[in-house]
Motif scaffolding. Structure first.
Motif, PDB file in Angstrom:
ATOM      1  N   LEU A 107      18.907   0.427  -6.346  1.00  0.00           N
ATOM      2  CA  LEU A 107      17.767  -0.338  -6.848  1.00  0.00           C
ATOM      3  C   LEU A 107      16.681  -0.453  -5.782  1.00  0.00           C
ATOM      4  CD1 LEU A 107      17.067  -1.659  -9.514  1.00  0.00           C
ATOM      5  CD2 LEU A 107      17.987  -3.791  -8.641  1.00  0.00           C
ATOM      6  N   ALA A 142      14.801   2.743  -5.763  1.00  0.00           N
ATOM      7  CA  ALA A 142      14.013   2.936  -6.981  1.00  0.00           C
ATOM      8  C   ALA A 142      12.825   1.975  -7.063  1.00  0.00           C
ATOM      9  CB  ALA A 142      14.898   2.756  -8.209  1.00  0.00           C
ATOM     10  N   SER A 143      12.835   0.911  -6.283  1.00  0.00           N
ATOM     11  CA  SER A 143      11.777  -0.111  -6.359  1.00  0.00           C
ATOM     12  C   SER A 143      10.366   0.424  -6.147  1.00  0.00           C
ATOM     13  CB  SER A 143      12.063  -1.237  -5.375  1.00  0.00           C
ATOM     14  OG  SER A 143      13.232  -1.911  -5.748  1.00  0.00           O
ATOM     15  N   LEU A 174       9.130   3.289  -6.910  1.00  0.00           N
ATOM     16  CA  LEU A 174       8.726   3.986  -8.127  1.00  0.00           C
ATOM     17  C   LEU A 174       8.368   2.983  -9.221  1.00  0.00           C
ATOM     18  CD1 LEU A 174       8.326   6.505  -9.833  1.00  0.00           C
ATOM     19  CD2 LEU A 174      10.769   6.429 -10.372  1.00  0.00           C
ATOM     20  N   ALA A 175       9.181   1.946  -9.369  1.00  0.00           N
ATOM     21  CA  ALA A 175       8.897   0.924 -10.384  1.00  0.00           C
ATOM     22  C   ALA A 175       7.562   0.234 -10.094  1.00  0.00           C
ATOM     23  CB  ALA A 175      10.029  -0.097 -10.435  1.00  0.00           C
ATOM     24  N   LEU A 176       7.300  -0.073  -8.844  1.00  0.00           N
ATOM     25  CA  LEU A 176       6.026  -0.703  -8.479  1.00  0.00           C
ATOM     26  C   LEU A 176       4.849   0.240  -8.705  1.00  0.00           C
ATOM     27  CD1 LEU A 176       7.091  -2.644  -5.270  1.00  0.00           C
ATOM     28  CD2 LEU A 176       6.578  -3.596  -7.521  1.00  0.00           C
ATOM     29  N   LEU A 205       4.720   2.598 -11.000  1.00  0.00           N
ATOM     30  CA  LEU A 205       4.517   2.656 -12.447  1.00  0.00           C
ATOM     31  C   LEU A 205       3.767   1.420 -12.943  1.00  0.00           C
ATOM     32  CD1 LEU A 205       7.932   4.127 -13.625  1.00  0.00           C
ATOM     33  CD2 LEU A 205       5.721   5.287 -13.577  1.00  0.00           C
ATOM     34  N   LEU A 206       4.132   0.241 -12.420  1.00  0.00           N
ATOM     35  CA  LEU A 206       3.427  -0.984 -12.792  1.00  0.00           C
ATOM     36  C   LEU A 206       1.965  -0.909 -12.368  1.00  0.00           C
ATOM     37  CD1 LEU A 206       3.313  -3.869 -13.894  1.00  0.00           C
ATOM     38  CD2 LEU A 206       4.110  -4.664 -11.646  1.00  0.00           C
ATOM     39  N   TRP A 218       0.080   1.361 -14.701  1.00  0.00           N
ATOM     40  CA  TRP A 218      -0.106   0.708 -15.998  1.00  0.00           C
ATOM     41  C   TRP A 218      -1.272  -0.281 -15.927  1.00  0.00           C
ATOM     42  CZ3 TRP A 218       3.718  -3.355 -18.283  1.00  0.00           C
ATOM     43  CH2 TRP A 218       3.483  -3.524 -19.649  1.00  0.00           C
ATOM     44  N   ARG A 275       1.580   4.593 -21.096  1.00  0.00           N
ATOM     45  CA  ARG A 275       3.003   4.321 -20.938  1.00  0.00           C
ATOM     46  C   ARG A 275       3.648   5.583 -20.412  1.00  0.00           C
ATOM     47  NH1 ARG A 275       5.213   4.238 -27.143  1.00  0.00           N
ATOM     48  NH2 ARG A 275       6.807   5.713 -26.538  1.00  0.00           N
TER      49      ARG A 275
END
Length: 136
Positions: A85, A88-89, A91-93, A95-96, A99, A110
């Motif tokens: 995790l 992966a954080s 990448l998640a940030l 993507l946010l 967006w 999306r």
């Protein structure tokens, strides 16, 4: 007499509304988590339902502790809480952030993951779940 359906008038929602709402909710969560040590009992943070039912760690177990440790500069502890995790954080940030930027530009966005990428994410999650539960 013919039956008519009620007329629904919906206000158009700006494309930035949803990502900004997620950002505000995330900021509120971060604010609460910053002052609430998830390593200690007696807080309002939810327990993992998967672990409650099975007794096993899910792929995200330790994520709350990881976020808390990161906010307090405890990088080694964050790594030990949940390595996958943590990796992966970013990448998640990203993507946010994308967006939010697209929403502010007035575009709906999306991410679309190919079936291969979806299978890869699922394989990593399953493998991580097995590894962390087998190694004890």
């Amino acid at each position: 007499m013919a039956e008519t359906s009620p007329v629904r008038t919906e206000l158009p929602r700006h494309p930035a509304a949803a990502p900004l709402a997620v950002l505000v909710a995330g900021a509120a969560g971060v604010g609460y988590l910053y002052g609430t040590d998830p390593h200690e009992p007696g807080h309002l943070l939810p327990a993992c339902p998967f672990r409650f039912v099975t007794g096993l760690l899910c792929p995200a177990c330790g994520g709350t502790r990881m976020a808390y440790d990161l906010m307090h500069g405890q990088f080694v502890s964050a790594w030990l809480d949940n390595r996958v995790l943590l990796l992966a954080s970013p990448l998640a940030l990203a993507l946010l952030a994308r967006w939010i930027v697209e929403g502010l530009r007035g575009r709906r966005w999306r991410p679309e993951l190919s079936p291969r990428v979806q299978a890869l994410v699922l394989a990593v999650a399953v493998t991580w779940t097995v590894v962390r539960n087998v190694r004890g």
